[in-house]
Design a protein around this motif. Structure first.
Motif, PDB file in Angstrom:
ATOM      1  N   SER A  42       0.841  -1.192   0.000  1.00 36.72           N
ATOM      2  CA  SER A  42       0.000   0.000   0.000  1.00 36.72           C
ATOM      3  C   SER A  42       0.878   1.245   0.000  1.00 36.72           C
ATOM      4  O   SER A  42       2.103   1.168   0.151  1.00 36.72           O
ATOM      5  N   THR A  43       0.260   2.391  -0.178  1.00 34.48           N
ATOM      6  CA  THR A  43       0.968   3.663  -0.246  1.00 34.48           C
ATOM      7  C   THR A  43       1.731   3.912   1.057  1.00 34.48           C
ATOM      8  O   THR A  43       1.202   3.726   2.141  1.00 34.48           O
ATOM      9  N   GLY A  44       2.985   4.331   0.930  1.00 32.17           N
ATOM     10  CA  GLY A  44       3.811   4.627   2.093  1.00 32.17           C
ATOM     11  C   GLY A  44       4.692   3.471   2.536  1.00 32.17           C
ATOM     12  O   GLY A  44       5.581   3.662   3.374  1.00 32.17           O
ATOM     13  N   ASP A  45       4.487   2.274   2.017  1.00 31.47           N
ATOM     14  CA  ASP A  45       5.302   1.114   2.392  1.00 31.47           C
ATOM     15  C   ASP A  45       6.720   1.250   1.839  1.00 31.47           C
ATOM     16  O   ASP A  45       6.930   1.831   0.774  1.00 31.47           O
ATOM     17  N   ILE A  46       7.669   0.702   2.575  1.00 32.23           N
ATOM     18  CA  ILE A  46       9.054   0.626   2.104  1.00 32.23           C
ATOM     19  C   ILE A  46       9.210  -0.740   1.440  1.00 32.23           C
ATOM     20  O   ILE A  46       8.927  -1.767   2.043  1.00 32.23           O
ATOM     21  N   ILE A  47       9.677  -0.747   0.190  1.00 27.95           N
ATOM     22  CA  ILE A  47       9.809  -1.989  -0.573  1.00 27.95           C
ATOM     23  C   ILE A  47      11.229  -2.122  -1.104  1.00 27.95           C
ATOM     24  O   ILE A  47      11.985  -1.149  -1.140  1.00 27.95           O
ATOM     25  N   LEU A  48      11.571  -3.311  -1.501  1.00 31.97           N
ATOM     26  CA  LEU A  48      12.857  -3.579  -2.147  1.00 31.97           C
ATOM     27  C   LEU A  48      12.574  -3.818  -3.619  1.00 31.97           C
ATOM     28  O   LEU A  48      11.761  -4.674  -3.964  1.00 31.97           O
ATOM     29  N   VAL A  49      13.219  -3.032  -4.478  1.00 36.58           N
ATOM     30  CA  VAL A  49      12.994  -3.169  -5.916  1.00 36.58           C
ATOM     31  C   VAL A  49      14.261  -3.646  -6.597  1.00 36.58           C
ATOM     32  O   VAL A  49      15.369  -3.294  -6.194  1.00 36.58           O
ATOM     33  N   GLY A  50      14.066  -4.471  -7.615  1.00 40.97           N
ATOM     34  CA  GLY A  50      15.176  -4.916  -8.448  1.00 40.97           C
ATOM     35  C   GLY A  50      15.294  -3.988  -9.641  1.00 40.97           C
ATOM     36  O   GLY A  50      14.338  -3.796 -10.388  1.00 40.97           O
ATOM     37  N   LEU A  51      16.441  -3.387  -9.799  1.00 40.75           N
ATOM     38  CA  LEU A  51      16.659  -2.441 -10.893  1.00 40.75           C
ATOM     39  C   LEU A  51      16.875  -3.200 -12.198  1.00 40.75           C
ATOM     40  O   LEU A  51      17.425  -4.297 -12.199  1.00 40.75           O
ATOM     41  N   ARG A  52      16.481  -2.577 -13.301  1.00 45.35           N
ATOM     42  CA  ARG A  52      16.672  -3.178 -14.622  1.00 45.35           C
ATOM     43  C   ARG A  52      17.895  -2.554 -15.285  1.00 45.35           C
ATOM     44  O   ARG A  52      18.099  -1.344 -15.224  1.00 45.35           O
ATOM     45  N   ASP A  53      18.697  -3.398 -15.928  1.00 46.30           N
ATOM     46  CA  ASP A  53      19.899  -2.906 -16.609  1.00 46.30           C
ATOM     47  C   ASP A  53      19.531  -2.085 -17.837  1.00 46.30           C
ATOM     48  O   ASP A  53      20.192  -1.106 -18.161  1.00 46.30           O
ATOM     49  N   PHE A  54      18.470  -2.480 -18.515  1.00 45.49           N
ATOM     50  CA  PHE A  54      18.115  -1.885 -19.804  1.00 45.49           C
ATOM     51  C   PHE A  54      17.093  -0.760 -19.691  1.00 45.49           C
ATOM     52  O   PHE A  54      16.881  -0.020 -20.633  1.00 45.49           O
ATOM     53  N   GLN A  55      16.431  -0.593 -18.529  1.00 46.07           N
ATOM     54  CA  GLN A  55      15.459   0.487 -18.324  1.00 46.07           C
ATOM     55  C   GLN A  55      15.663   1.068 -16.935  1.00 46.07           C
ATOM     56  O   GLN A  55      15.303   0.454 -15.943  1.00 46.07           O
ATOM     57  N   ASP A  56      16.204   2.283 -16.881  1.00 47.13           N
ATOM     58  CA  ASP A  56      16.512   2.871 -15.582  1.00 47.13           C
ATOM     59  C   ASP A  56      15.260   3.396 -14.877  1.00 47.13           C
ATOM     60  O   ASP A  56      15.211   3.472 -13.659  1.00 47.13           O
ATOM     61  N   GLU A  57      14.210   3.770 -15.649  1.00 50.20           N
ATOM     62  CA  GLU A  57      13.017   4.350 -15.037  1.00 50.20           C
ATOM     63  C   GLU A  57      11.997   3.298 -14.594  1.00 50.20           C
ATOM     64  O   GLU A  57      10.950   3.636 -14.090  1.00 50.20           O
ATOM     65  N   LYS A  58      12.304   1.998 -14.780  1.00 54.65           N
ATOM     66  CA  LYS A  58      11.397   0.924 -14.355  1.00 54.65           C
ATOM     67  C   LYS A  58      12.124  -0.041 -13.424  1.00 54.65           C
ATOM     68  O   LYS A  58      13.338  -0.182 -13.490  1.00 54.65           O
ATOM     69  N   ALA A  59      11.319  -0.701 -12.565  1.00 57.57           N
ATOM     70  CA  ALA A  59      11.893  -1.648 -11.599  1.00 57.57           C
ATOM     71  C   ALA A  59      10.862  -2.726 -11.295  1.00 57.57           C
ATOM     72  O   ALA A  59       9.695  -2.618 -11.679  1.00 57.57           O
ATOM     73  N   ASP A  60      11.309  -3.767 -10.590  1.00 59.83           N
ATOM     74  CA  ASP A  60      10.448  -4.884 -10.198  1.00 59.83           C
ATOM     75  C   ASP A  60      10.459  -5.007  -8.674  1.00 59.83           C
ATOM     76  O   ASP A  60      11.529  -5.010  -8.068  1.00 59.83           O
ATOM     77  N   VAL A  61       9.279  -5.145  -8.070  1.00 59.91           N
ATOM     78  CA  VAL A  61       9.175  -5.298  -6.611  1.00 59.91           C
ATOM     79  C   VAL A  61       9.612  -6.709  -6.252  1.00 59.91           C
ATOM     80  O   VAL A  61       9.146  -7.691  -6.828  1.00 59.91           O
ATOM     81  N   ILE A  62      10.523  -6.797  -5.304  1.00 63.59           N
ATOM     82  CA  ILE A  62      11.046  -8.107  -4.882  1.00 63.59           C
ATOM     83  C   ILE A  62      10.407  -8.500  -3.553  1.00 63.59           C
ATOM     84  O   ILE A  62      10.361  -7.717  -2.638  1.00 63.59           O
TER      85      ILE A  62
END
Length: 123
Positions: free
Chosen positions: A103-123
């Motif tokens: 939900s809004t305000g949560d601290i999450i860990l994201v996996g960064l993408r090598d080929f797209q700096d403005e997008k990420a994946d929630v781990i």
């Protein structure tokens, strides 16, 4: 001539009598409805939020970053402000979608993408 009917003539229906039709519809409706098996519905399967506790922090590795959820966008996507100062569009993977609620305000860990700096994946 064709449209007029004699007073003593009665119209005959092609289908069954009204009483028969009602009996048939009643049995057909009861047979097509599924039986209620009990044990509650959707809310019981979802469970109670007694076990609502904070999750343990997973430490970041290479190619990962901590972020705070700015807003939920729907369809498993969210806006996240990463600690390195970049705002990224993050995608919640299917394995986590209904098991871990974000939900809004949560601290999450994201996996960064090598080929797209403005997008990420929630781990």
């Amino acid at each position: 001539f064709f449209g007029k009917r004699a007073k003593n003539e009665r119209s005959t229906s092609v289908g069954p009598a009204n009483g028969e039709r009602e009996r048939r519809e009643g049995t057909a409706r009861a047979a097509s409805m599924p039986k209620n098996k009990g044990k509650g519905g959707k809310n019981r399967r979802r469970g109670k939020n007694e076990g609502e506790e904070k999750r343990e922090l997973i430490f970041k590795e290479d190619g990962q970053e901590y972020a705070q959820v700015i807003r939920m966008l729907g369809n498993g996507r969210l806006d996240a402000q990463c600690i390195d100062g970049v705002k990224r569009l993050a995608h919640i993977r299917g394995k986590m979608r209904k098991k871990v609620w974000v939900s809004t305000g949560d601290i999450i860990l994201v996996g960064l993408r090598d080929f797209q700096d403005e997008k990420a994946d929630v781990i």
